[in-house]
Write a protein that holds these residues in place. Sequence first.
Motif, PDB file in Angstrom:
ATOM      1  N   UNK A   1       0.853  -1.189   0.000  1.00  0.00           N
ATOM      2  CA  UNK A   1       0.000   0.000   0.000  1.00  0.00           C
ATOM      3  C   UNK A   1       0.886   1.235   0.000  1.00  0.00           C
ATOM      4  N   UNK A   2       0.536   2.242  -0.797  1.00  0.00           N
ATOM      5  CA  UNK A   2       1.249   3.515  -0.807  1.00  0.00           C
ATOM      6  C   UNK A   2       0.334   4.595  -0.247  1.00  0.00           C
ATOM      7  N   UNK A   3       0.906   5.476   0.577  1.00  0.00           N
ATOM      8  CA  UNK A   3       0.185   6.641   1.083  1.00  0.00           C
ATOM      9  C   UNK A   3       0.795   7.866   0.430  1.00  0.00           C
TER      10      UNK A   3
ATOM     11  N   UNK B   1       8.996   6.633   4.168  1.00  0.00           N
ATOM     12  CA  UNK B   1       8.770   5.780   5.332  1.00  0.00           C
ATOM     13  C   UNK B   1       8.218   4.448   4.853  1.00  0.00           C
ATOM     14  N   UNK B   2       8.835   3.352   5.259  1.00  0.00           N
ATOM     15  CA  UNK B   2       8.347   2.016   4.925  1.00  0.00           C
ATOM     16  C   UNK B   2       8.053   1.266   6.214  1.00  0.00           C
ATOM     17  N   UNK B   3       6.866   0.670   6.259  1.00  0.00           N
ATOM     18  CA  UNK B   3       6.434  -0.047   7.449  1.00  0.00           C
ATOM     19  C   UNK B   3       5.919  -1.431   7.046  1.00  0.00           C
ATOM     20  N   UNK B   4       6.380  -2.444   7.745  1.00  0.00           N
ATOM     21  CA  UNK B   4       5.786  -3.773   7.597  1.00  0.00           C
ATOM     22  C   UNK B   4       4.705  -3.902   8.658  1.00  0.00           C
TER      23      UNK B   4
ATOM     24  N   UNK C   1       3.199  -4.174   3.256  1.00  0.00           N
ATOM     25  CA  UNK C   1       4.228  -3.138   3.325  1.00  0.00           C
ATOM     26  C   UNK C   1       3.565  -1.815   2.963  1.00  0.00           C
ATOM     27  N   UNK C   2       3.593  -0.871   3.884  1.00  0.00           N
ATOM     28  CA  UNK C   2       3.000   0.445   3.674  1.00  0.00           C
ATOM     29  C   UNK C   2       4.124   1.449   3.455  1.00  0.00           C
ATOM     30  N   UNK C   3       4.112   2.106   2.295  1.00  0.00           N
ATOM     31  CA  UNK C   3       5.121   3.108   1.960  1.00  0.00           C
ATOM     32  C   UNK C   3       4.484   4.484   1.996  1.00  0.00           C
ATOM     33  N   UNK C   4       4.993   5.355   2.863  1.00  0.00           N
ATOM     34  CA  UNK C   4       4.517   6.736   2.943  1.00  0.00           C
ATOM     35  C   UNK C   4       5.467   7.600   2.109  1.00  0.00           C
ATOM     36  N   UNK C   5       4.927   8.159   1.016  1.00  0.00           N
ATOM     37  CA  UNK C   5       5.733   8.974   0.098  1.00  0.00           C
ATOM     38  C   UNK C   5       5.807  10.405   0.628  1.00  0.00           C
ATOM     39  N   UNK C   6       6.996  10.982   0.772  1.00  0.00           N
ATOM     40  CA  UNK C   6       7.078  12.368   1.263  1.00  0.00           C
ATOM     41  C   UNK C   6       6.384  13.330   0.314  1.00  0.00           C
ATOM     42  N   UNK C   7       5.788  14.370   0.863  1.00  0.00           N
ATOM     43  CA  UNK C   7       5.048  15.318   0.042  1.00  0.00           C
ATOM     44  C   UNK C   7       5.909  16.386  -0.582  1.00  0.00           C
TER      45      UNK C   7
END
Length: 297
Positions: free
Chosen positions: A44-46, A79-82, A95-101
Amino acid sequence: MSDIWDNVRSQWESIRHAVEGDSPRTGAGAAFSRGGIGLSVNPVAITGEPGAGKTVLYDALIQAIRSGDGDSSRSPSVEKHTTVLRSGGRRTRSVVTVIPGQVSAQREQALTDTMRGAASPHGIVHVTCWGHNRIWQRGTQRDVREVLGTQGQTVDREAVRAWHLHKEVVDFRNLVDQIIDRQLAKRLRWMIVAVSKSDLYWDRLDEARDYYIPDTGSAGTESPFGILLRDLENETALRLSVLPMASRLIRHKFLHGLPEQTSQLDDSQIGTLRTHFSQQLQEFMVSERLGGRHGSP
């Protein structure tokens, strides 16, 4: 489907009624918990603009936020979170990847790495906030004042909100173009538009709903964001949802010197928003894992 936007609006309204006490509230739940080792599925990407609340939304979903916690901080890095999704007796790793804005080479590289190839996401949570972005740097605050002044606009909350909304549309157009025209994120199956910080403008929630959710009829009176979301629905088979969300009680100031906005909801009501958001996230992710069909929510 022709009635997809009726369904999306109906879901939005049911959440509003639950928050306002017109229907039973449910306890604050979390779609995610911190994960361990093992096979990772359902990436998942945020995504979203700077200051929209991407990291704090993830923290809210894993229940890492408590009443009285200090203010959030800027997240300039990927940011990558399992994590582990729990739904009933089922457990699904993600795996959740938070893309910087912030616009930067690192952000562009993160988008490219996340969207391309076999590791592209199954789902995207795109975070918006109806123009209530936090501006982290004082230099950027000065830039906003100068731009609005040059345009002859009064530097008030509505002018700053409109400035953010324009940037938000440009950012979302780039994401939609990558999905439709450049055919990136080929494994993408669903998208949730999280309309965050809704506690700050709960008295204007109908306006926010109409801005983010396309009309059931023609596109003639839709907002720029609604037009892009309709394009995404017309050109792909993605499951789409648009939800009001609030991650925590906050105070918001558009620019230094402008009046401060405070939350119009309480902790319990924000918990209700988080629960409904988590339930939609669970539905999309579990449906994907079980091979559910794509389309409307």
